[in-house]
Design a protein around this motif. Structure first.
Motif, mmCIF file in Angstrom:
data_model
loop_
_atom_site.group_PDB
_atom_site.id
_atom_site.type_symbol
_atom_site.label_atom_id
_atom_site.label_comp_id
_atom_site.label_asym_id
_atom_site.label_seq_id
_atom_site.Cartn_x
_atom_site.Cartn_y
_atom_site.Cartn_z
ATOM 1 N N PHE A 176 0.653 -1.143 0.203
ATOM 2 C CA PHE A 176 -0.413 -0.557 -0.036
ATOM 3 C C PHE A 176 0.815 0.839 0.081
ATOM 4 N N LEU A 177 1.765 1.157 1.078
ATOM 5 C CA LEU A 177 2.498 2.852 0.874
ATOM 6 C C LEU A 177 3.608 2.667 -0.307
ATOM 7 N N ASP A 178 4.113 1.471 -1.002
ATOM 8 C CA ASP A 178 4.460 1.589 -2.329
ATOM 9 C C ASP A 178 4.163 2.154 -2.998
ATOM 10 N N GLN A 179 2.480 2.378 -2.686
ATOM 11 C CA GLN A 179 1.496 2.794 -4.082
ATOM 12 C C GLN A 179 1.638 4.812 -3.798
ATOM 13 N N THR A 180 2.205 5.014 -3.199
ATOM 14 C CA THR A 180 2.555 6.563 -2.285
ATOM 15 C C THR A 180 2.840 7.776 -3.469
ATOM 16 N N ARG A 181 3.352 6.332 -4.610
ATOM 17 C CA ARG A 181 4.270 7.511 -5.296
ATOM 18 C C ARG A 181 3.518 9.002 -5.876
ATOM 19 N N ASP A 182 2.691 8.839 -6.489
ATOM 20 C CA ASP A 182 2.521 10.367 -7.111
ATOM 21 C C ASP A 182 1.738 11.187 -5.687
ATOM 22 N N LEU A 183 1.553 10.868 -4.679
ATOM 23 C CA LEU A 183 1.150 11.859 -3.290
ATOM 24 C C LEU A 183 2.747 12.663 -3.059
ATOM 25 N N TRP A 184 3.931 11.768 -2.806
ATOM 26 C CA TRP A 184 5.543 11.570 -2.739
ATOM 27 C C TRP A 184 5.087 12.822 -3.763
ATOM 28 N N LEU A 185 5.092 12.937 -4.773
ATOM 29 C CA LEU A 185 5.450 13.647 -5.998
ATOM 30 C C LEU A 185 5.179 14.983 -6.055
ATOM 31 N N LYS A 186 3.497 14.712 -5.069
ATOM 32 C CA LYS A 186 2.997 16.221 -5.450
ATOM 33 C C LYS A 186 3.168 17.063 -4.131
ATOM 34 N N GLY A 187 3.832 16.867 -3.024
ATOM 35 C CA GLY A 187 4.148 16.772 -1.681
ATOM 36 C C GLY A 187 2.654 17.008 -1.278
ATOM 37 N N ALA A 188 2.141 15.755 -1.523
ATOM 38 C CA ALA A 188 0.543 15.578 -0.394
ATOM 39 C C ALA A 188 -0.270 15.372 1.037
ATOM 40 N N LEU A 189 1.597 15.151 0.940
ATOM 41 C CA LEU A 189 1.873 14.176 3.058
ATOM 42 C C LEU A 189 3.092 15.064 3.075
ATOM 43 N N TYR A 190 3.150 16.417 2.424
ATOM 44 C CA TYR A 190 4.344 17.309 3.252
ATOM 45 C C TYR A 190 3.800 17.827 4.487
ATOM 46 N N GLY A 191 4.619 17.560 5.572
ATOM 47 C CA GLY A 191 3.676 18.239 6.359
ATOM 48 C C GLY A 191 2.976 17.435 7.698
ATOM 49 N N LYS A 192 2.135 16.482 7.273
ATOM 50 C CA LYS A 192 1.638 16.087 8.006
ATOM 51 C C LYS A 192 1.251 15.225 9.183
ATOM 52 N N PRO A 193 0.591 15.218 9.773
ATOM 53 C CA PRO A 193 1.022 14.531 11.404
ATOM 54 C C PRO A 193 0.765 13.265 10.883
ATOM 55 N N VAL A 194 1.393 12.131 11.182
ATOM 56 C CA VAL A 194 0.974 10.917 11.101
ATOM 57 C C VAL A 194 2.198 10.270 13.260
ATOM 58 N N GLY A 195 1.125 9.025 13.446
ATOM 59 C CA GLY A 195 1.585 7.961 14.109
ATOM 60 C C GLY A 195 1.537 6.829 13.667
ATOM 61 N N PHE A 196 1.754 5.739 14.733
ATOM 62 C CA PHE A 196 1.861 4.504 14.350
ATOM 63 C C PHE A 196 1.713 3.472 15.317
ATOM 64 N N PHE A 197 1.159 2.052 15.307
ATOM 65 C CA PHE A 197 0.406 1.423 16.189
ATOM 66 C C PHE A 197 0.959 0.070 15.351
ATOM 67 N N THR A 198 1.269 -1.560 16.524
ATOM 68 C CA THR A 198 0.947 -2.251 15.800
ATOM 69 C C THR A 198 0.793 -3.085 17.116
ATOM 70 N N GLU A 199 1.338 -4.590 16.579
ATOM 71 C CA GLU A 199 0.344 -6.407 17.769
ATOM 72 C C GLU A 199 1.516 -6.441 17.021
ATOM 73 N N ALA A 200 2.385 -7.176 18.354
ATOM 74 C CA ALA A 200 3.051 -8.358 18.099
ATOM 75 C C ALA A 200 2.727 -9.677 18.859
ATOM 76 N N ALA A 201 2.888 -11.158 18.342
ATOM 77 C CA ALA A 201 2.890 -11.565 20.154
ATOM 78 C C ALA A 201 2.757 -12.086 20.870
ATOM 79 N N THR A 202 4.397 -11.310 20.928
ATOM 80 C CA THR A 202 5.183 -11.921 22.247
ATOM 81 C C THR A 202 5.413 -10.026 22.522
#
Length: 163
Positions: free
Chosen positions: A59-85
């Motif tokens: 999915f993230l590899d498909q963001t090329r066009d967004l990157w080219l036009k700077g559409a996500l530049y300066g946008k806040p982002v946070g992350f979460f995950t899950e692991a078995a241990t």
């Protein structure tokens, strides 16, 4: 979890996940347009050997066009995950997701030690972001508090950046 994970993994692997596919099919998927219009983004991935899933990477590899036009530049982002241990790669998975955000020029919003649950949790969550100990079926109370705090942090930062 990507609702199409069962389409890219062998059937015997999908069977081991013991997931009700009918429930997953009802979950809406994010699109490139969603990434563009959102004031802030929180993204997550189950941990696969300390890394993000192939589905999220695709999915993230498909963001090329967004990157080219700077559409996500300066946008806040946070992350979460899950692991078995508890030592199964919670923090490394979040760090892997953050590399994407650096290239996009996004503003990475960590949790830091902004709430006591980050220091007291015995299941999931760290200064990097919320996480879940996947060997437990449900989120525990600390995990819920930490996840809500991430939502609040992203919202606060997005509002400040829009001013």
């Amino acid at each position: 979890m990507d609702k199409n994970f069962h389409k890219v993994l062998p059937k015997e692997v999908v069977a081991k996940f013991n997931v009700d596919l009918s429930r997953i099919e009802k979950i809406p998927e994010a699109t490139m347009q969603d990434l563009e219009w959102a004031d802030g983004i929180v993204m997550g991935s189950p941990t696969r050997y300390g890394n993000i899933t192939g589905q999220l990477k695709f999915f993230l590899d498909q963001t090329r066009d967004l990157w080219l036009k700077g559409a996500l530049y300066g946008k806040p982002v946070g992350f979460f995950t899950e692991a078995a241990t508890i030592h199964g790669g919670h923090e490394s998975t979040i760090l892997t997701m953050s590399a994407y955000a650096y290239h996009q020029g996004m503003v990475i919003v960590p949790l830091g030690y902004g709430i006591k649950e980050i220091s007291t949790t015995t299941t999931g969550g760290s200064p990097y972001g919320p996480s879940h100990l996947g060997s437990m079926k449900n989120l525990d109370d600390n995990e819920k508090v930490i996840a809500r705090f991430m939502g609040k942090r992203i919202t606060e930062v997005a509002r400040k950046l829009r001013c």
